[in-house]
Motif scaffolding. Structure first.
Motif, PDB file in Angstrom:
ATOM      1  N   MET A   1      53.731  51.717  37.836  1.00 44.33           N
ATOM      2  CA  MET A   1      52.531  52.178  38.526  1.00 44.33           C
ATOM      3  C   MET A   1      51.351  51.223  38.305  1.00 44.33           C
ATOM      4  SD  MET A   1      52.358  56.295  38.028  1.00 44.33           S
ATOM      5  CE  MET A   1      53.555  57.383  38.730  1.00 44.33           C
ATOM      6  N   ARG A   2      51.161  50.807  37.043  1.00 44.00           N
ATOM      7  CA  ARG A   2      50.035  49.929  36.736  1.00 44.00           C
ATOM      8  C   ARG A   2      50.125  48.614  37.496  1.00 44.00           C
ATOM      9  NH1 ARG A   2      50.075  49.826  30.243  1.00 44.00           N
ATOM     10  NH2 ARG A   2      52.179  49.084  30.734  1.00 44.00           N
ATOM     11  N   ASN A   3      51.324  48.045  37.529  1.00 39.67           N
ATOM     12  CA  ASN A   3      51.493  46.771  38.229  1.00 39.67           C
ATOM     13  C   ASN A   3      51.297  46.915  39.731  1.00 39.67           C
ATOM     14  OD1 ASN A   3      52.023  45.367  35.863  1.00 39.67           O
ATOM     15  ND2 ASN A   3      54.219  45.761  35.969  1.00 39.67           N
ATOM     16  N   ALA A   4      51.763  48.039  40.294  1.00 37.52           N
ATOM     17  CA  ALA A   4      51.584  48.280  41.724  1.00 37.52           C
ATOM     18  C   ALA A   4      50.098  48.369  42.063  1.00 37.52           C
ATOM     19  CB  ALA A   4      52.301  49.570  42.130  1.00 37.52           C
ATOM     20  N   PHE A   5      49.344  49.058  41.210  1.00 35.24           N
ATOM     21  CA  PHE A   5      47.897  49.163  41.417  1.00 35.24           C
ATOM     22  C   PHE A   5      47.232  47.792  41.308  1.00 35.24           C
ATOM     23  CE2 PHE A   5      43.822  49.395  39.064  1.00 35.24           C
ATOM     24  CZ  PHE A   5      43.022  49.866  40.093  1.00 35.24           C
ATOM     25  N   ALA A   6      47.593  47.018  40.273  1.00 32.35           N
ATOM     26  CA  ALA A   6      46.988  45.702  40.064  1.00 32.35           C
ATOM     27  C   ALA A   6      47.290  44.756  41.222  1.00 32.35           C
ATOM     28  CB  ALA A   6      47.480  45.109  38.752  1.00 32.35           C
ATOM     29  N   ASN A   7      48.523  44.780  41.720  1.00 35.29           N
ATOM     30  CA  ASN A   7      48.895  43.912  42.845  1.00 35.29           C
ATOM     31  C   ASN A   7      48.124  44.286  44.108  1.00 35.29           C
ATOM     32  OD1 ASN A   7      50.726  42.511  41.258  1.00 35.29           O
ATOM     33  ND2 ASN A   7      52.465  43.783  41.845  1.00 35.29           N
ATOM     34  N   ASN A  10      44.497  43.061  43.721  1.00 34.87           N
ATOM     35  CA  ASN A  10      44.395  41.612  43.896  1.00 34.87           C
ATOM     36  C   ASN A  10      44.418  41.236  45.372  1.00 34.87           C
ATOM     37  OD1 ASN A  10      44.468  38.820  42.853  1.00 34.87           O
ATOM     38  ND2 ASN A  10      46.542  38.792  43.698  1.00 34.87           N
ATOM     39  N   LYS A  11      45.180  41.985  46.152  1.00 32.86           N
ATOM     40  CA  LYS A  11      45.300  41.716  47.591  1.00 32.86           C
ATOM     41  C   LYS A  11      44.025  42.056  48.347  1.00 32.86           C
ATOM     42  CE  LYS A  11      48.144  42.984  51.597  1.00 32.86           C
ATOM     43  NZ  LYS A  11      49.295  43.799  52.076  1.00 32.86           N
ATOM     44  N   ILE A  12      43.479  43.248  48.106  1.00 29.78           N
ATOM     45  CA  ILE A  12      42.308  43.666  48.891  1.00 29.78           C
ATOM     46  C   ILE A  12      41.045  42.922  48.466  1.00 29.78           C
ATOM     47  CG2 ILE A  12      43.232  45.945  49.419  1.00 29.78           C
ATOM     48  CD1 ILE A  12      41.384  47.093  47.264  1.00 29.78           C
ATOM     49  N   ASN A  37      42.200  34.852  40.305  1.00 29.70           N
ATOM     50  CA  ASN A  37      41.797  34.703  41.709  1.00 29.70           C
ATOM     51  C   ASN A  37      40.389  35.205  41.996  1.00 29.70           C
ATOM     52  OD1 ASN A  37      44.362  33.693  42.290  1.00 29.70           O
ATOM     53  ND2 ASN A  37      45.184  35.708  42.786  1.00 29.70           N
ATOM     54  N   HIS A  38      39.905  36.167  41.187  1.00 27.75           N
ATOM     55  CA  HIS A  38      38.625  36.812  41.498  1.00 27.75           C
ATOM     56  C   HIS A  38      37.801  36.996  40.219  1.00 27.75           C
ATOM     57  CE1 HIS A  38      40.825  37.722  45.184  1.00 27.75           C
ATOM     58  NE2 HIS A  38      41.718  38.369  44.464  1.00 27.75           N
ATOM     59  N   GLU A  39      37.588  35.929  39.511  1.00 26.87           N
ATOM     60  CA  GLU A  39      36.909  36.011  38.210  1.00 26.87           C
ATOM     61  C   GLU A  39      35.539  36.662  38.313  1.00 26.87           C
ATOM     62  OE1 GLU A  39      35.617  33.028  34.532  1.00 26.87           O
ATOM     63  OE2 GLU A  39      36.395  32.220  36.415  1.00 26.87           O
ATOM     64  N   GLU A  40      34.842  36.395  39.405  1.00 29.23           N
ATOM     65  CA  GLU A  40      33.481  36.916  39.570  1.00 29.23           C
ATOM     66  C   GLU A  40      33.461  38.416  39.878  1.00 29.23           C
ATOM     67  OE1 GLU A  40      34.980  36.212  43.662  1.00 29.23           O
ATOM     68  OE2 GLU A  40      35.179  35.233  41.709  1.00 29.23           O
TER      69      GLU A  40
END
Length: 304
Positions: A1-7, A10-12, A37-40
């Motif tokens: 579940m955690r990985n699915a949420f994180a992925n 990252n996409k949106i 990918n989105h450090e800021e």
């Protein structure tokens, strides 16, 4: 579940300059790609959860779309006043994602267990509650939570700890109600939500009884009414059983019972939940569930 949420996050984040992810000194490995990918858009607020809620609400007031991720007791119980005041009373849209639903953090003890979270979040007006049961439903609930942010509404998503497999769903009766196995006219209808759906699926498929297993994804009044409409079309003598990995107070059994009385829908419902007490035993989740009464043997006793 955690990985699915994180992925999904990252996409949106690629196309949303206003999205912000706030964490409470947790989740670094699963968010490595997001940070790269989105450090800021990543902010570690440390072990200061009350402040993290207030920071997120402030961001929301300035047009940002804040998503908070941390362990449930620290996210909800420790920071309940800030959720109530900064998010609820001030009506600021924030997406709360809690990890460790129920007894997921088994060996870390009662301070890390989540028995009361659904009850607490049901007291906050305009807070949608989602309880996914596998990675696929986690993505759906994350999409709905993100859409809520765009619409100016808050959400709480209850995740387990990790490693959950995707379930084979027989039929989606609605966006929020899944028929996992069996037929809706079965003699026994078990209704549940969240990660415990996996354990119940194994029990149901090993049983020789006539059983239907339903799992809901949302504690929304319209979802409950839709569920009751479906149940109203089943034989009245059918055996309804609610199984939950949380306290009974404020849970699905209570929600269903109240709405059934409001609709004058007289049906007997059996309930199997975590007992109203803190658990101090140190075992893995499966054993803790059994010692708390949510076992194959107790479920079999409730069947007809």
């Amino acid at each position: 579940m955690r990985n699915a949420f994180a992925n999904y996050l990252n996409k949106i984040a690629q196309n949303d300059k206003d999205l912000m992810l706030l964490v409470g000194d947790i989740g670094f490995r699963i968010f490595d790609k997001f940070r790269e990918n989105h450090e800021e858009k990543f902010l570690n607020c440390g072990i200061a959860e009350q402040n993290m809620i207030s920071v997120a609400a402030g961001m929301a007031s300035e047009g940002k779309r804040p998503i908070i991720y941390t362990i449930i007791p620290f996210l909800l119980m420790r920071a309940y006043e800030q959720i109530r005041v900064d998010i609820g009373i001030n009506n600021e849209p924030v997406m709360l994602v809690g990890v460790g639903g129920g007894l997921s953090y088994d060996k870390l003890g009662s301070t890390h267990h989540s028995y009361e979270d659904i009850c607490l979040m049901r007291t906050i007006p305009n807070m949608d509650i989602f309880t996914p049961y596998d990675p696929n439903s986690t993505v759906l609930c994350s999409q709905l939570g993100y859409n809520n942010l765009i619409k100016g509404r808050s959400s709480y998503i209850r995740l387990s700890k990790g490693g959950e497999p995707n379930l084979e769903v027989k039929q989606n009766l609605s966006q929020f109600i899944s028929l996992i196995c069996g037929e809706l006219n079965a003699k026994n209808i078990i209704i549940t939500h969240g990660a415990i759906t996996y354990q119940l699926t194994k029990i149901v498929r090993e049983s020789n009884k006539d059983i239907c297993l339903l799992s809901i994804l949302s504690f929304d009044i319209d979802v409950i009414k839709k569920l009751l409409l479906l149940l109203n079309d089943t034989p009245k003598e059918n055996n309804l059983i609610i199984v939950e990995e949380n306290f009974r107070i404020g849970g699905l059994f209570e929600f269903l019972s109240v709405e059934m009385m409001n609709l004058n829908m007289l049906r007997k419902i059996k309930s199997l939940t975590l007992p109203q007490k803190y658990i101090f035993d140190i075992y893995d989740r499966e054993i803790l569930l059994q010692r708390s009464g949510i076992s194959k043997e107790n479920i079999e006793r409730l069947l007809i």
